[in-house]
Write a protein that holds these residues in place. Structure first.
Motif, mmCIF file in Angstrom:
data_model
loop_
_atom_site.group_PDB
_atom_site.id
_atom_site.type_symbol
_atom_site.label_atom_id
_atom_site.label_comp_id
_atom_site.label_asym_id
_atom_site.label_seq_id
_atom_site.Cartn_x
_atom_site.Cartn_y
_atom_site.Cartn_z
ATOM 1 N N GLY A 1 -30.317 -22.893 0.834
ATOM 2 C CA GLY A 1 -31.618 -23.270 1.497
ATOM 3 C C GLY A 1 -31.770 -24.667 0.668
ATOM 4 O O GLY A 1 -32.517 -25.805 1.455
ATOM 5 N N GLY B 1 -33.013 -21.145 3.804
ATOM 6 C CA GLY B 1 -32.076 -20.228 3.104
ATOM 7 C C GLY B 1 -31.988 -18.983 3.862
ATOM 8 O O GLY B 1 -30.943 -18.341 3.951
ATOM 9 N N SER C 1 -24.991 -23.974 5.471
ATOM 10 C CA SER C 1 -26.225 -24.873 5.201
ATOM 11 C C SER C 1 -26.204 -26.212 5.851
ATOM 12 O O SER C 1 -27.226 -26.739 6.227
#
Length: 220
Positions: A15, A44, A99
Motif C-alpha cells: 500500500g 494496501g 501494487s
C-alpha cells in the motif's frame, strides 16, 4: 523496533508503494501525513483483495475437472487474530508486484475524476476534483496557446504551457514558443524558445487564445 510495528510495516508495504506511485503521477492537492497513511492502508487492502481474487479464480479453474471448489484464503487476513503472526512472505511479495497496476488504476481514477463524474451524473455533487483550480485549469484538454499576463512586471507572454506547479506560496509556469509583449500597450518586444515564470499566488492572469485569434498582433 517493536516486532509488531515491523510486521505492520511489512504488511502495509504494498500500500505504501502504491501510494508513493499515485502521489507522483496523480494531480491532487498536497496530502497530509494522515491522508498518506490512510491511502496507504486503503490501497494496501485493495492490493491484497486483488491478489485474493486471483487466488479464487485459480480455485475455480482448478475445479473445472468436475470436482467441488475448495476456496483458498490468504493468510494475510488472519494477521489481526493472531498474537504473533508469521508474515506470509509470498503473499506480500505478490502484493508488491500488484501494487504497481493498483497505483496506476488509482491515479487514473483521480486524473480522470471518475468518482466526480459519476457524482455529477447522479446529481450528487458539483465538485470538480481534489486539486486546486490553477492545476485543474491548466490540465484541461482545451489548453494549448495562452496569454499569461503579469501586470506587476508589465509583460504579457504568448505561448504554449509545457509544465506548471503550485504550492502554498508560489505558482510556476514553463512556456514554449514564447512571444513577449508590453502589458500596457501590447507592443511586441521579442520571441524566445522557452520561458520560466514564477510568482506569488494570484499574480498571473492566464487566458486561452482561440484558434482564430492566433497570429494577431493585438493582444489587448
Amino acid at each position: 523496533m517493536n516486532e509488531l510495528i515491523v510486521t505492520i510495516i511489512i504488511i502495509l508495504f504494498p500500500g505504501i508503494i502504491a501510494t508513493i506511485i499515485s502521489d507522483k503521477i496523480a494531480y491532487h492537492s498536497k496530502w497530509s501525513s494522515f491522508k498518506f497513511g490512510l491511502y496507504s492502508l486503503v490501497l494496501g487492502i485493495f492490493t491484497y483483495a486483488l491478489l485474493q481474487s486471483f487466488v479464487y479464480i485459480y480455485d475455480i479453474l482448478h475445479s473445472c475437472d468436475g470436482s467441488s471448489i475448495t476456496w483458498s484464503h490468504l493468510d494475510i487476513w488472519n494477521i489481526a487474530f493472531i498474537k504473533k503472526p508469521a508474515i506470509p512472505i509470498w503473499e506480500v511479495g505478490l502484493a508488491i508486484l500488484l501494487s504497481v497496476p493498483v497505483a496506476l488504476f488509482a491515479s487514473w481514477t483521480i486524473n480522470f475524476k471518475l468518482f466526480n463524474k459519476v457524482g455529477k451524473l447522479l446529481h450528487i455533487t458539483n465538485k470538480y476534483g481534489d486539486e486546486n483550480l490553477f492545476s485543474y485549469f491548466l490540465n484541461s484538454k482545451e489548453i494549448d496557446w495562452v496569454y499569461v499576463r503579469d501586470p506587476n512586471r508589465g509583460f504579457t507572454y504568448q505561448g504554449r504551457i509545457e509544465s506548471f506547479s503550485e504550492n502554498d506560496n508560489i505558482q510556476e509556469v514553463v512556456m514554449s514558443e514564447v512571444t513577449v509583449y508590453n502589458y500596457s500597450d501590447s507592443i511586441e518586444l521579442y520571441t524566445i524558445p522557452s520561458l520560466y515564470l514564477s510568482s506569488t499566488i494570484g499574480n498571473f492572469i492566464i487566458e486561452i487564445i482561440p484558434e482564430d485569434s492566433l497570429g494577431e498582433q493585438n493582444v489587448t
